[in-house]
Scaffold this active site. Structure first.
Site, PDB file in Angstrom:
ATOM      1  N   HIS A  68      10.556 -38.584  -8.938  1.00 47.30           N
ATOM      2  CA  HIS A  68      10.386 -38.096 -10.311  1.00 47.30           C
ATOM      3  C   HIS A  68       9.819 -39.187 -11.221  1.00 47.30           C
ATOM      4  O   HIS A  68       9.907 -39.083 -12.437  1.00 47.30           O
ATOM      5  CB  HIS A  68      11.728 -37.626 -10.867  1.00 47.30           C
ATOM      6  CG  HIS A  68      12.370 -36.550 -10.077  1.00 47.30           C
ATOM      7  ND1 HIS A  68      11.801 -35.306  -9.949  1.00 47.30           N
ATOM      8  CD2 HIS A  68      13.524 -36.518  -9.350  1.00 47.30           C
ATOM      9  CE1 HIS A  68      12.583 -34.548  -9.192  1.00 47.30           C
ATOM     10  NE2 HIS A  68      13.626 -35.256  -8.810  1.00 47.30           N
ATOM     11  N   HIS A  85      12.606 -29.484  -8.259  1.00 47.01           N
ATOM     12  CA  HIS A  85      12.460 -29.647  -6.812  1.00 47.01           C
ATOM     13  C   HIS A  85      11.928 -28.363  -6.198  1.00 47.01           C
ATOM     14  O   HIS A  85      12.140 -28.082  -5.033  1.00 47.01           O
ATOM     15  CB  HIS A  85      13.802 -30.007  -6.179  1.00 47.01           C
ATOM     16  CG  HIS A  85      14.532 -31.072  -6.928  1.00 47.01           C
ATOM     17  ND1 HIS A  85      15.438 -30.786  -7.910  1.00 47.01           N
ATOM     18  CD2 HIS A  85      14.425 -32.417  -6.855  1.00 47.01           C
ATOM     19  CE1 HIS A  85      15.899 -31.932  -8.411  1.00 47.01           C
ATOM     20  NE2 HIS A  85      15.306 -32.929  -7.794  1.00 47.01           N
TER      21      HIS A  85
END
Lengths: 330, 330
Positions: free
Chosen positions: B57, B219
């Site tokens: 991320h 995700h």
């Protein structure tokens, strides 16, 4: 095309509109809607610092407008030069009575339009100096350095020029500092995947899966070789070799290093590249004074990265340290 | 896979190595190689501010370590929670004798491991408070807000918590400020293209060309609907509707707005989205105090974007203004 656009022919207008709204504490739109300036321009008694270029490289060029950086930017269509009129208007906006330096990249359209804008600026009574970035090593051999394209080294050129101007330097002093910055830069790009201009609708070049194009340009200009994709470490070694072999740097030289993504490469992979870049640079006896890793100069959603190394002296080091405030910073 | 990796199973190690090298003036690696801290930790007499989460991320989470922001981060595998031991060690590293606040996102693994780390920290004699981010509107209905996931609102939570801690506040004061920040946040994500974990080698979810998944998680967690891809303006309107309808904000409320790319979306398209986001927010009588547009919280090379809106009061405004120095800034 999986992307966020409205009218495919108005991508640049929509980008500028959103950009100026998001950063209204830093930038404003000029009367010419293809010119963006710092909010406090023109600053009387300061050399104006201007650049310009095609869109699609965000945060370049507009993201580097702001305090101690660029005063005005001429904005072109995606991957196309701004018009001479836009360069002229950017020069006018940046003029504070002490002359304006235009720090831009070596592309045919930009060269032509900046030259034309200089003639127009002369009629306006504005003294203009230029520095043309030629840091992209693979775009021409060393003996034809003047033919090389400008790439991410331009960010260092702007930062050095902007900082010098902010200190009250004269036009020739600002030009000389920016010229030194870009003369001290070498860059290389590698491509793993192409990008698509929305108005075209299909990639304007191809990179086959499993391959990498070494030396690719910011608009997909052909590189020096296409080969099987290797590990990040091997790619980073190749990039360092290209950049450092072209750069005659003595052991102990301090450098600034910039690893930029081309748009769609995850940030973590840029750090993976940097891990080896750091080893290679240190292994040659050079010292990394400052490193920048991120999406500083992109090409839409191209997959790939560029490496820029700038050799430093005391002046460049101190100019790099000058704090800036532009959209490309948090 | 067109990417820059070495060993597919060591992506996180290689990322951390490169990251710490690039930003050695800001961060350092702890003895636990899955914990990164600010260089000047622990600061005696200051509440420590910790987070942690899966990798992939970037710049979250490690990019937000630094002065007036995070003191230590526990780093997990790609898209996986850090271990309880790493959270414990991050807490130890951040401990300056005044307690530690752990500001993290609502995911099963993180919840479990933070709880276990708190028990271990209690044995170490460290007082720990937590705030769990639940800003992702589409991940659960309003009446089950505690089930919602944490997404990019976490950045505001960290910024507010970090600033409050830097001002010498107590553990409960820092926790309360961070809790207010995330309570005042609503976020939504939209996906146009999936991402691939290098060790897996194929996308772990699919988004058909010509469609958009609204409400998708960081995700690839399923969203609330898949529909034909619309214009950027229509997508931005949908995002605003989801976020603002869930947020009961009176006219005149000041807000901070964050539009983040998910990794492979060009920056210019984020500005195109923001152009309409600004219209929609202003159209509801809200006032944008500060806007952030860029790749702040990504998901490898996922194509898409998130919108976060945080309602502000005077305290939050002043805490947002506190300057930070972390890798995610230039």
């Amino acid at each position: 095309m999986q992307r966020f656009v409205n009218n495919r022919d108005e991508v640049v207008e929509d980008t500028i509109k959103g950009f100026v709204k998001a950063h209204r504490d830093i930038v404003r739109l000029a009367e010419n809607q293809r010119v963006v300036t710092a909010i406090d321009r023109p600053a009387q008694g300061k050399v104006g610092v201007v650049t310009g270029g095609g869109s699609g490289h965000e945060p370049a060029f507009i993201g580097y407008i702001g305090r101690n950086m660029l005063d005005a930017v001429a904005v072109g269509e995606l991957f196309s030069s701004p018009t001479a009129k836009s360069f002229q208007d950017a020069i006018r906006e940046a003029n504070g009575g002490k002359g304006v330096v235009v720090l831009y990249g070596n592309y045919a359209g930009d060269n032509m339009n900046v030259k034309m804008a200089m003639k127009l600026a002369a009629k306006d009574g504005i003294e203009v100096a230029t520095v043309v970035a030629t840091d992209d090593v693979c775009s021409a051999p060393a003996e034809e350095q003047a033919k090389r394209r400008g790439v991410a080294g331009e960010i260092f050129m702007w930062k050095v020029g902007g900082a010098k101007a902010s200190m009250g330097a004269s036009l020739s002093e600002v030009r000389d500092a920016a010229q030194k910055a870009i003369d001290n830069c070498r860059s290389v790009g590698v491509g793993l995947g192409p990008c698509t201009l929305p108005a075209v609708g299909h990639p304007n070049f191809q990179i086959e899966p499993g391959t990498i194009e070494v030396g690719i340009g910011h608009h997909g200009e052909p590189g020096v070789r296409v080969e099987a994709l290797k590990s990040a470490s091997e790619v980073a070694k190749d990039m360092c070799q290209i950049v450092l072999d072209d750069h005659d740097l003595g052991s102990g030289t301090e450098v600034a290093v910039l690893v930029s993504g081309l748009g769609a490469t995850p940030l973590n992979e840029l750090y993976i590249l940097f891990d080896t870049v750091e080893e290679e640079i240190s292994g040659r006896g050079l010292r990394i004074h400052k490193a920048y890793v991120g999406n500083y100069f992109t090409s839409l959603e191209m997959v790939g990265a560029t490496l820029t190394v700038m050799a430093l002296d005391e002046e460049l080091k101190s100019l790099l340290e000058v704090e800036v405030r532009c959209a490309a910073t948090l």
